[in-house]
Design a protein around this motif. Structure first.
Motif, mmCIF file in Angstrom:
data_model
loop_
_atom_site.group_PDB
_atom_site.id
_atom_site.type_symbol
_atom_site.label_atom_id
_atom_site.label_comp_id
_atom_site.label_asym_id
_atom_site.label_seq_id
_atom_site.Cartn_x
_atom_site.Cartn_y
_atom_site.Cartn_z
ATOM 1 N N ASP A 161 37.693 43.433 10.405
ATOM 2 C CA ASP A 161 36.913 44.645 10.161
ATOM 3 C C ASP A 161 36.019 44.415 8.943
ATOM 4 O O ASP A 161 36.505 44.291 7.812
ATOM 5 C CB ASP A 161 37.855 45.827 9.931
ATOM 6 C CG ASP A 161 37.129 47.170 9.870
ATOM 7 O OD1 ASP A 161 35.893 47.175 9.734
ATOM 8 O OD2 ASP A 161 37.807 48.207 9.953
ATOM 9 N N LEU A 162 34.708 44.360 9.172
ATOM 10 C CA LEU A 162 33.729 44.121 8.113
ATOM 11 C C LEU A 162 33.280 45.445 7.511
ATOM 12 O O LEU A 162 32.585 46.228 8.151
ATOM 13 C CB LEU A 162 32.514 43.374 8.677
ATOM 14 C CG LEU A 162 32.782 42.037 9.364
ATOM 15 C CD1 LEU A 162 31.481 41.479 9.948
ATOM 16 C CD2 LEU A 162 33.399 41.039 8.401
ATOM 17 N N GLY A 163 33.679 45.696 6.263
ATOM 18 C CA GLY A 163 33.377 46.975 5.633
ATOM 19 C C GLY A 163 34.375 48.016 6.100
ATOM 20 O O GLY A 163 34.002 49.063 6.629
ATOM 21 N N GLU A 202 29.840 37.501 1.691
ATOM 22 C CA GLU A 202 30.590 36.463 0.993
ATOM 23 C C GLU A 202 31.784 35.930 1.791
ATOM 24 O O GLU A 202 32.323 34.871 1.462
ATOM 25 C CB GLU A 202 31.113 36.996 -0.353
ATOM 26 C CG GLU A 202 30.036 37.164 -1.417
ATOM 27 C CD GLU A 202 29.102 38.324 -1.148
ATOM 28 O OE1 GLU A 202 27.869 38.130 -1.269
ATOM 29 O OE2 GLU A 202 29.588 39.408 -0.788
ATOM 30 N N TYR A 203 32.200 36.635 2.814
ATOM 31 C CA TYR A 203 33.350 36.186 3.597
ATOM 32 C C TYR A 203 33.058 34.816 4.215
ATOM 33 O O TYR A 203 31.919 34.525 4.593
ATOM 34 C CB TYR A 203 33.670 37.213 4.685
ATOM 35 C CG TYR A 203 34.837 36.834 5.562
ATOM 36 C CD1 TYR A 203 36.113 36.718 5.038
ATOM 37 C CD2 TYR A 203 34.654 36.585 6.917
ATOM 38 C CE1 TYR A 203 37.195 36.364 5.836
ATOM 39 C CE2 TYR A 203 35.726 36.245 7.732
ATOM 40 C CZ TYR A 203 36.990 36.127 7.188
ATOM 41 O OH TYR A 203 38.045 35.763 7.989
ATOM 42 N N GLY A 237 20.675 38.993 10.159
ATOM 43 C CA GLY A 237 20.630 37.835 11.045
ATOM 44 C C GLY A 237 21.670 36.800 10.659
ATOM 45 O O GLY A 237 22.329 36.207 11.524
ATOM 46 N N LYS A 238 21.854 36.586 9.368
ATOM 47 C CA LYS A 238 22.857 35.638 8.892
ATOM 48 C C LYS A 238 24.258 36.133 9.212
ATOM 49 O O LYS A 238 25.146 35.358 9.582
ATOM 50 C CB LYS A 238 22.700 35.419 7.389
ATOM 51 C CG LYS A 238 23.677 34.406 6.804
ATOM 52 C CD LYS A 238 23.473 33.021 7.398
ATOM 53 C CE LYS A 238 24.371 32.007 6.741
ATOM 54 N NZ LYS A 238 24.243 30.650 7.344
ATOM 55 N N VAL A 239 24.471 37.437 9.067
ATOM 56 C CA VAL A 239 25.777 38.006 9.410
ATOM 57 C C VAL A 239 26.067 37.809 10.894
ATOM 58 O O VAL A 239 27.170 37.427 11.283
ATOM 59 C CB VAL A 239 25.841 39.498 9.033
ATOM 60 C CG1 VAL A 239 27.152 40.129 9.529
ATOM 61 C CG2 VAL A 239 25.722 39.684 7.525
ATOM 62 N N PHE A 240 25.065 38.046 11.745
ATOM 63 C CA PHE A 240 25.250 37.845 13.185
ATOM 64 C C PHE A 240 25.646 36.396 13.486
ATOM 65 O O PHE A 240 26.533 36.138 14.308
ATOM 66 C CB PHE A 240 23.981 38.197 13.938
ATOM 67 C CG PHE A 240 23.608 39.659 13.917
ATOM 68 C CD1 PHE A 240 24.523 40.626 13.524
ATOM 69 C CD2 PHE A 240 22.326 40.064 14.275
ATOM 70 C CE1 PHE A 240 24.174 41.982 13.508
ATOM 71 C CE2 PHE A 240 21.973 41.407 14.268
ATOM 72 C CZ PHE A 240 22.897 42.365 13.875
#
Length: 242
Positions: free
Chosen positions: A47-49, A98-99, A122-125
């Protein structure tokens, strides 16, 4: 990501929101988001956030083998540990950007109302695609681009103070938006629909579901909630790793 949630005033106001006090049934998007979850029995969930940990608790109580909730806010995680502790859940102070996203680790990655604070989604995706197992699902809910486009993020009102219409301005200029939320100045990020959906597709995701959240009928008596039917506020997507 700017962290407003550790601001005492902001966090105090957030704690008064219906979703904070009553949980998932009081979240306007939950009825639609819940339908996007695949079977959770034996699955691993990131779970992100995670905020208060409502979705972590839901996952654990529905059979998830392991759940990790990360959040950049110490206050959010303190509340999650206090009210939604579970033997299957681990909470960790960590930003979405940062994960480390270990490769092919998670069956399900969830992010609810957090990605509109992230500049480089985009980087998170890309990272989510990497960390999902083949066939894994990415469930995301973020503020709708129609909602985030205009800097003020507010209605145009009649002279009597009633909402007249929701303006959409600067839509094709993505980037930071400074707006008032819960009595504080908050920094958000505007992303166009093309950036969001094609960003997912360009990573290799198949788009299984794309929906615009609408509050259910039973919530329309909540003050101001009827106005939510007049413009989209949230965008829900279920993307699957091929």
């Amino acid at each position: 990501m700017v962290n407003e949630y550790d601001n005492e005033i902001f966090f105090g106001e957030y704690a008064k929101m219906p979703r904070s006090q009553m949980g998932l049934p009081a979240a306007g998007e939950w009825k639609q988001l819940r339908r996007l979850f695949p079977p959770l029995s034996g699955k691993t969930v990131l779970d992100l956030g995670c905020g208060y940990g409502w979705h972590c608790q839901y996952s654990a109580e529905n059979g998830a083998a392991a759940v990790l909730g990360i959040d950049v806010s110490e206050k959010m995680l303190q509340e999650a540990q206090r009210s939604h502790a579970h033997e299957k859940i681990t909470y960790r102070l960590c930003g979405i950007e940062e994960y480390e996203y270990p490769e092919s680790t998670w069956d399900i990655v969830l992010s609810n109302l957090a990605l509109h604070y992230i500049a480089d989604i985009g980087k998170v995706f890309q990272n989510v695609y990497k960390t999902l197992k083949p066939g894994g699902a990415f469930l995301l809910n973020m503020e709708h681009p129609v909602f985030t486009a205009r800097v003020g993020q507010d209605w145009i009102y009649t002279p009597e103070g009633k909402p007249r219409y929701w303006p959409v301005d600067g839509y094709f200029s993505p980037g930071e938006r400074s707006t008032r939320f819960l009595g504080c100045q908050v920094q958000k990020q505007h992303h166009t629909l093309t950036q969001i959906l094609m960003g997912l597709r360009n990573c290799g995701f198949a788009l299984d579901v794309v929906e615009e959240a609408q509050p259910p009928e039973e919530m329309l008596d909540i003050p101001g909630m009827a106005d939510e039917l007049r413009r989209p506020m949230m965008l829900l997507v279920k993307a699957v790793k091929q």
